[in-house]
Design a protein around this motif. Structure first.
Motif, PDB file in Angstrom:
ATOM      1  N   GLY A 391       0.783  -1.225   0.000  1.00 39.24           N
ATOM      2  CA  GLY A 391       0.000   0.000   0.000  1.00 39.24           C
ATOM      3  C   GLY A 391       0.814   1.273   0.000  1.00 39.24           C
ATOM      4  O   GLY A 391       0.277   2.359  -0.225  1.00 39.24           O
ATOM      5  N   ARG A 392       2.126   1.190   0.259  1.00 41.21           N
ATOM      6  CA  ARG A 392       2.958   2.388   0.258  1.00 41.21           C
ATOM      7  C   ARG A 392       3.418   2.723  -1.158  1.00 41.21           C
ATOM      8  O   ARG A 392       3.441   1.862  -2.039  1.00 41.21           O
ATOM      9  CB  ARG A 392       4.171   2.199   1.168  1.00 41.21           C
ATOM     10  CG  ARG A 392       3.798   2.053   2.645  1.00 41.21           C
ATOM     11  CD  ARG A 392       5.041   2.116   3.509  1.00 41.21           C
ATOM     12  NE  ARG A 392       4.743   1.897   4.923  1.00 41.21           N
ATOM     13  CZ  ARG A 392       5.635   1.919   5.889  1.00 41.21           C
ATOM     14  NH1 ARG A 392       6.927   2.167   5.588  1.00 41.21           N
ATOM     15  NH2 ARG A 392       5.295   1.704   7.133  1.00 41.21           N
ATOM     16  N   PHE A 393       3.833   3.985  -1.322  1.00 41.28           N
ATOM     17  CA  PHE A 393       4.238   4.458  -2.648  1.00 41.28           C
ATOM     18  C   PHE A 393       5.755   4.698  -2.701  1.00 41.28           C
ATOM     19  O   PHE A 393       6.363   5.162  -1.726  1.00 41.28           O
ATOM     20  CB  PHE A 393       3.514   5.756  -2.997  1.00 41.28           C
ATOM     21  CG  PHE A 393       2.041   5.573  -3.239  1.00 41.28           C
ATOM     22  CD1 PHE A 393       1.569   5.265  -4.510  1.00 41.28           C
ATOM     23  CD2 PHE A 393       1.134   5.698  -2.193  1.00 41.28           C
ATOM     24  CE1 PHE A 393       0.224   5.087  -4.730  1.00 41.28           C
ATOM     25  CE2 PHE A 393      -0.228   5.515  -2.404  1.00 41.28           C
ATOM     26  CZ  PHE A 393      -0.686   5.210  -3.688  1.00 41.28           C
ATOM     27  N   VAL A 394       6.326   4.385  -3.849  1.00 40.49           N
ATOM     28  CA  VAL A 394       7.763   4.568  -4.094  1.00 40.49           C
ATOM     29  C   VAL A 394       7.924   5.408  -5.351  1.00 40.49           C
ATOM     30  O   VAL A 394       7.228   5.177  -6.360  1.00 40.49           O
ATOM     31  CB  VAL A 394       8.472   3.217  -4.298  1.00 40.49           C
ATOM     32  CG1 VAL A 394       9.988   3.413  -4.383  1.00 40.49           C
ATOM     33  CG2 VAL A 394       8.124   2.247  -3.194  1.00 40.49           C
ATOM     34  N   LEU A 395       8.848   6.373  -5.342  1.00 42.22           N
ATOM     35  CA  LEU A 395       9.104   7.210  -6.510  1.00 42.22           C
ATOM     36  C   LEU A 395      10.518   6.978  -7.024  1.00 42.22           C
ATOM     37  O   LEU A 395      11.481   7.003  -6.248  1.00 42.22           O
ATOM     38  CB  LEU A 395       8.913   8.686  -6.163  1.00 42.22           C
ATOM     39  CG  LEU A 395       9.027   9.686  -7.323  1.00 42.22           C
ATOM     40  CD1 LEU A 395       8.064  10.868  -7.128  1.00 42.22           C
ATOM     41  CD2 LEU A 395      10.459  10.228  -7.476  1.00 42.22           C
ATOM     42  N   VAL A 396      10.626   6.761  -8.336  1.00 38.15           N
ATOM     43  CA  VAL A 396      11.926   6.622  -8.998  1.00 38.15           C
ATOM     44  C   VAL A 396      12.066   7.746 -10.009  1.00 38.15           C
ATOM     45  O   VAL A 396      11.204   7.935 -10.883  1.00 38.15           O
ATOM     46  CB  VAL A 396      12.049   5.255  -9.711  1.00 38.15           C
ATOM     47  CG1 VAL A 396      13.342   5.200 -10.535  1.00 38.15           C
ATOM     48  CG2 VAL A 396      12.012   4.118  -8.686  1.00 38.15           C
ATOM     49  N   GLY A 397      13.156   8.518  -9.883  1.00 37.29           N
ATOM     50  CA  GLY A 397      13.451   9.593 -10.826  1.00 37.29           C
ATOM     51  C   GLY A 397      14.702   9.249 -11.612  1.00 37.29           C
ATOM     52  O   GLY A 397      15.765   9.004 -11.030  1.00 37.29           O
ATOM     53  N   ALA A 398      14.593   9.205 -12.936  1.00 39.10           N
ATOM     54  CA  ALA A 398      15.692   8.766 -13.800  1.00 39.10           C
ATOM     55  C   ALA A 398      16.142   9.893 -14.711  1.00 39.10           C
ATOM     56  O   ALA A 398      15.350  10.422 -15.498  1.00 39.10           O
ATOM     57  CB  ALA A 398      15.265   7.549 -14.623  1.00 39.10           C
ATOM     58  N   ASN A 399      17.417  10.237 -14.606  1.00 42.86           N
ATOM     59  CA  ASN A 399      17.994  11.347 -15.361  1.00 42.86           C
ATOM     60  C   ASN A 399      18.875  10.832 -16.502  1.00 42.86           C
ATOM     61  O   ASN A 399      19.590   9.851 -16.353  1.00 42.86           O
ATOM     62  CB  ASN A 399      18.836  12.200 -14.414  1.00 42.86           C
ATOM     63  CG  ASN A 399      19.777  13.137 -15.146  1.00 42.86           C
ATOM     64  OD1 ASN A 399      19.354  14.097 -15.774  1.00 42.86           O
ATOM     65  ND2 ASN A 399      21.075  12.839 -15.076  1.00 42.86           N
ATOM     66  N   VAL A 410       5.943   6.303 -10.305  1.00 47.80           N
ATOM     67  CA  VAL A 410       5.460   6.129  -8.934  1.00 47.80           C
ATOM     68  C   VAL A 410       4.831   4.743  -8.847  1.00 47.80           C
ATOM     69  O   VAL A 410       3.938   4.407  -9.640  1.00 47.80           O
ATOM     70  CB  VAL A 410       4.434   7.211  -8.546  1.00 47.80           C
ATOM     71  CG1 VAL A 410       3.895   6.958  -7.140  1.00 47.80           C
ATOM     72  CG2 VAL A 410       5.057   8.594  -8.637  1.00 47.80           C
ATOM     73  N   TYR A 411       5.301   3.924  -7.888  1.00 48.74           N
ATOM     74  CA  TYR A 411       4.917   2.506  -7.804  1.00 48.74           C
ATOM     75  C   TYR A 411       4.261   2.187  -6.469  1.00 48.74           C
ATOM     76  O   TYR A 411       4.544   2.817  -5.445  1.00 48.74           O
ATOM     77  CB  TYR A 411       6.157   1.624  -7.965  1.00 48.74           C
ATOM     78  CG  TYR A 411       6.883   1.810  -9.264  1.00 48.74           C
ATOM     79  CD1 TYR A 411       6.548   1.069 -10.386  1.00 48.74           C
ATOM     80  CD2 TYR A 411       7.922   2.737  -9.381  1.00 48.74           C
ATOM     81  CE1 TYR A 411       7.224   1.230 -11.598  1.00 48.74           C
ATOM     82  CE2 TYR A 411       8.603   2.915 -10.576  1.00 48.74           C
ATOM     83  CZ  TYR A 411       8.246   2.150 -11.679  1.00 48.74           C
ATOM     84  OH  TYR A 411       8.905   2.327 -12.862  1.00 48.74           O
ATOM     85  N   SER A 412       3.396   1.167  -6.510  1.00 50.13           N
ATOM     86  CA  SER A 412       2.758   0.685  -5.282  1.00 50.13           C
ATOM     87  C   SER A 412       2.124  -0.673  -5.549  1.00 50.13           C
ATOM     88  O   SER A 412       1.779  -1.003  -6.693  1.00 50.13           O
ATOM     89  CB  SER A 412       1.695   1.674  -4.808  1.00 50.13           C
ATOM     90  OG  SER A 412       1.022   1.178  -3.672  1.00 50.13           O
TER      91      SER A 412
END
Length: 786
Positions: A391-399, A410-412
């Motif tokens: 149920g928690r959210f994870v954010l991945v930022g790719a440059n 944004v994943y969950s």
């Protein structure tokens, strides 16, 4: 899990990582294809279903590019697969209908997840494998070995190769001034941000240390890290023999570690396919938010220390996911250099010491920087985190690039309300593209101020300063170097705060230079007694210049350009020289253009400010230059001939703008001068085909004044020069002056009425009155060029 989930909803069902260290007892030395396949096998096993069934169901495979295949200049010393996606697929028992090789850039993994999640939602794919790998550590390990592995593979089958994707990422101005590599360019951005925030160099390094020390701690406990060494803030911020300077403000521990053997893979399916394959629902991870944006080219950005595209990408992904920054439980920000993290976090309001942490892997300097594939590892870690924190959210930022491309996810484990929510990336992109940045001036002359800078530290102990500045009067941006021997200027870049320092910028043959004072006491150009690549012969008022590289068909490289430029400068400054003849040594070629062998060697490249051969961009050509074309005038050689006032061609001469045949363009004036000299359609044909013209055809088109018998081009050019010398040199000079003044005036009567100073100057010359007197006295005039 609720059965009402739309069957076309995309889900990540498997993630795998693999790391091979040279120091490991079981080190093998896998190829990138083998590394990627190892990660793919782990991703298949991670699904919780029969790996062979999942592999057989894969209909699409996409891989990131390797370092060896990321730029046109890259090389693969150990070889590589001609079709990496299918090399990986074959190793795991998959035979997908579609294979994709993605463009370069660290944004690639997240961009592929965003793209293929949409493809699955829209019914264009069902089971997708994403993978990538780098074997840079192995490559370097075997590079000097007599016994090398062979990583070459030839695999048949369809491949959608998307190319390098380098548009807008490369800058000729930065390359000319020695800032074409990532550390140099990122350092320019980092120093701009540092100066804007009012941080000293020492304060900035400690800030970067505080940012990255927690990353180091995460990497130390990650089994897939390239290294498990942990570093304190002080260790990261202090210069030592091991932690040496790379490009100020960067020390070695603060930049991406590319000496790795790492791979990662992801499996993305529709909910329908996941159920059919028997994937346990606790394995499913959903993509809630996504965005993909591109920044303006580096030198066109308003603020060099900011990253509007990266910030907008993160904000848009949060909006699509319908969550706030506070709702995110874990982050992984691409961290090749500190500013890749800080430029985004500055604007979204995320503190460097946020208790949630800013990395899942340990970051590129510590976990490792496997080229374009780093964020595949970050997403694999995000999958693991989301599963263990339902149920928690994870954010991945790719440059990607140099703060150039940014993709966010944004994943969950929590299902999405719709299969794939629309994002506004295209609308936001238009707004970013329409932002006006400063104008770039490529040949600055005058006072300016330093906007940003770096000092590059080479392994041999030498240094090179690079400056981005703004002109005082116009705010135009420029790039320049200080003279390495200018101790005062180098001290400014190494001590205190260089940003804001007033400097004088001026162009030179080897790029723009800056100094603390204007002018350098340069004397009027004169001829040398000897040249290496040019021969000079003076005959009365006529100067003969011979390009002397017959073994290279008189093709030009930077040192030859410099000599020609120097000789022509001396010619135009010498009042006793009235006509110049330019030809080539031998009977094979006048000039075969750019020396492509030298260019491909990777040696430093530069061009005089007066252009190819010192002539194609020369404005003040108010004394005649005759091209005596003996043999081939190809590419730049033809462009030189086009820039000359008159052309005499040997009967065997051949002309061509042949650049299109070697993947280049006639950028030294050929694309401009040829259509202005001959009919447009004929010029189009010659430019687009690279076809050769004979001397007679060139004469018929008006490109050549006279055609000489074989071997007689120089002799006929001398005859033509002798005719010109009989006339008044001041009249000729001022005639060319007036022609130059009016060339750009389209209306004939406006051009005729143009108040050129040439007409006024003529009346004050001695030659004018000598000519009139000689005519009245019926005698030959005695010209003095005064």
């Amino acid at each position: 899990m609720a059965p009402t989930i739309d069957p076309r909803t995309p889900v990540l069902i498997g993630a795998g990582q693999f790391c091979e260290r040279i120091s490991d007892a079981g080190y093998v030395g896998h190829s990138p294809a083998e590394l990627a396949a190892a990660a793919a096998r782990r991703a298949l096993a991670d699904t919780g279903a029969d790996p062979s069934l999942v592999a057989a169901a894969i209909d699409t495979i996409a891989t990131t590019r390797q370092f060896e295949n990321s730029t046109p200049m890259a090389r693969a010393p150990l070889g590589l697969s001609n079709n990496l996606p299918r090399s990986v697929a074959a190793r795991i028992g998959a035979d997908p209908a579609r294979a994709v090789l993605e463009v370069s850039g660290g944004q690639s993994p997240q961009h592929l997840v965003n793209e293929f999640a949409r493809a699955i939602a829209e019914g264009h794919a069902d089971v997708v494998l994403l993978a990538g790998a780098e074997a840079i550590s192995t490559l370097r390990h075997f590079q000097q070995s007599d016994s090398k592995p062979n990583f070459n593979e030839v695999v048949e089958g369809q491949l959608e190769d998307r190319g390098f994707g380098l548009g807008g990422l490369m800058s000729r101005q930065l390359a000319v001034h020695g800032a074409a590599n990532a550390p140099s360019m990122y350092a320019l951005l980092e120093n701009a941000r540092r100066a804007r925030l009012g941080l000293s160099l020492e304060q900035s390094r400690h800030e970067m240390g505080r940012l990255f020390a927690p990353f180091s701690a995460v990497a130390a406990s990650n089994s897939n890290s390239a290294s498990h060494a942990q570093h304190s803030v002080e260790a990261l911020a202090t210069e030592t023999a091991e932690n040496r300077q790379i490009a100020s403000p960067y020390l070695r521990y603060l930049v991406a570690r590319d000496q790795v053997n790492q791979s990662a893979a992801l499996i993305l399916t529709s909910v329908e396919s996941a159920r059919q394959l028997g994937i346990p629902e606790e394995k499913w991870i959903f993509l809630h938010g996504h965005a993909d944006l591109v920044e303006k080219p580096l030198l066109e950005r308003t603020d060099l220390g900011a990253y509007p595209a990266g910030v907008a990408s993160v904000r848009e992904a949060l909006r699509v996911a319908d969550v706030s920054l506070e709702d995110i439980s874990a982050f992984d920000f691409y961290s090749c250099f500190p500013i890749a993290v800080s430029a985004v976090c500055d604007e979204i309001g995320l503190a460097p010491n946020d208790p949630r942490g800013l990395t899942l892997t340990g970051g590129l300097p510590f976990f490792g920087g496997p080229g374009n594939n780093y964020s595949m590892h970050a997403i694999a870690e995000a999958v693991g985190y989301a599963r263990s924190h339902p149920g928690r959210f994870v954010l991945v930022g790719a440059n990607g690039g140099v703060l150039s491309k940014y993709s966010t996810g944004v994943y969950s484990s929590q299902p999405t309300p719709v299969p794939y929510a629309s994002d506004r990336s295209s609308t936001i992109q238009t707004m970013l593209d329409n932002t006006k940045g400063p104008k770039l001036v490529t040949r600055p002359e005058g006072w300016g101020v330093i906007e940003s800078y770096t000092v590059v530290h080479n392994k041999d102990g030498s240094t090179r300063g690079v400056v981005v500045g703004r002109m005082e009067q116009t705010s135009e941006r420029f790039v320049a170097n200080p003279d390495p021997q200018d101790a005062a200027m180098m001290k400014v870049l190494n001590v205190g705060e260089p940003v804001g320092t007033r400097v004088y910028a001026s162009p030179t043959a080897r790029g723009n230079r800056i100094a603390l004072a204007s002018g350098d006491g340069t004397k009027a150009p004169i001829f040398r007694s000897e040249y290496e690549f040019v021969q000079v012969r003076r005959d009365g008022h006529v100067l003969e210049i011979t390009i002397n590289r017959p073994d290279a068909r008189n093709a030009l490289h930077p040192p030859a350009h410099d000599e020609l430029d120097e000789v022509l400068n001396a010619y135009f400054s010498d009042p006793d020289l009235w006509v110049a003849i330019l030809t080539g040594a031998g009977d094979k070629a006048f000039c075969a253009g750019n020396d492509l062998i030298y260019t491909a060697s990777g040696k430093p490249m530069w061009m005089p400010g007066n252009g190819f051969g010192g002539v194609t961009s020369r404005r003040a050509m108010t004394k005649p230059v005759i091209a005596a074309v003996n043999g081939f005038a190809m590419g730049g050689g033809f462009e030189i001939a086009l820039a000359c006032h008159l052309v005499v061609a040997d009967a065997s001469a051949r002309f061509a703008l042949s650049e299109v045949k070697v993947g280049l363009i006639a950028g030294a004036g050929g694309l401009v001068r040829l259509p202005r000299t001959i009919p447009q359609k004929k010029a189009n044909e010659l430019i687009l085909t690279g076809r050769q013209l004979s001397a007679e055809e060139a004469f018929s088109l008006g490109l050549v004044n006279r055609v000489a018998e074989a071997g007689q081009a120089l002799a006929v050019a001398r005859e033509l020069a002798a005719e010109i010398v009989q006339s008044s040199p001041t009249s000729i000079r001022l005639s060319l002056h007036l022609m130059n003044d009016t060339q750009g005036i389209a209306d004939t009567l406006d051009a005729v009425a143009f108040p050129s100073v040439a007409l006024d100057d003529l009346m004050g010359t001695q030659d004018c009155w000598e000519g009139l007197a000689a005519f009245a006295q019926k005698r030959q005039p005695h010209w003095t060029n005064r």
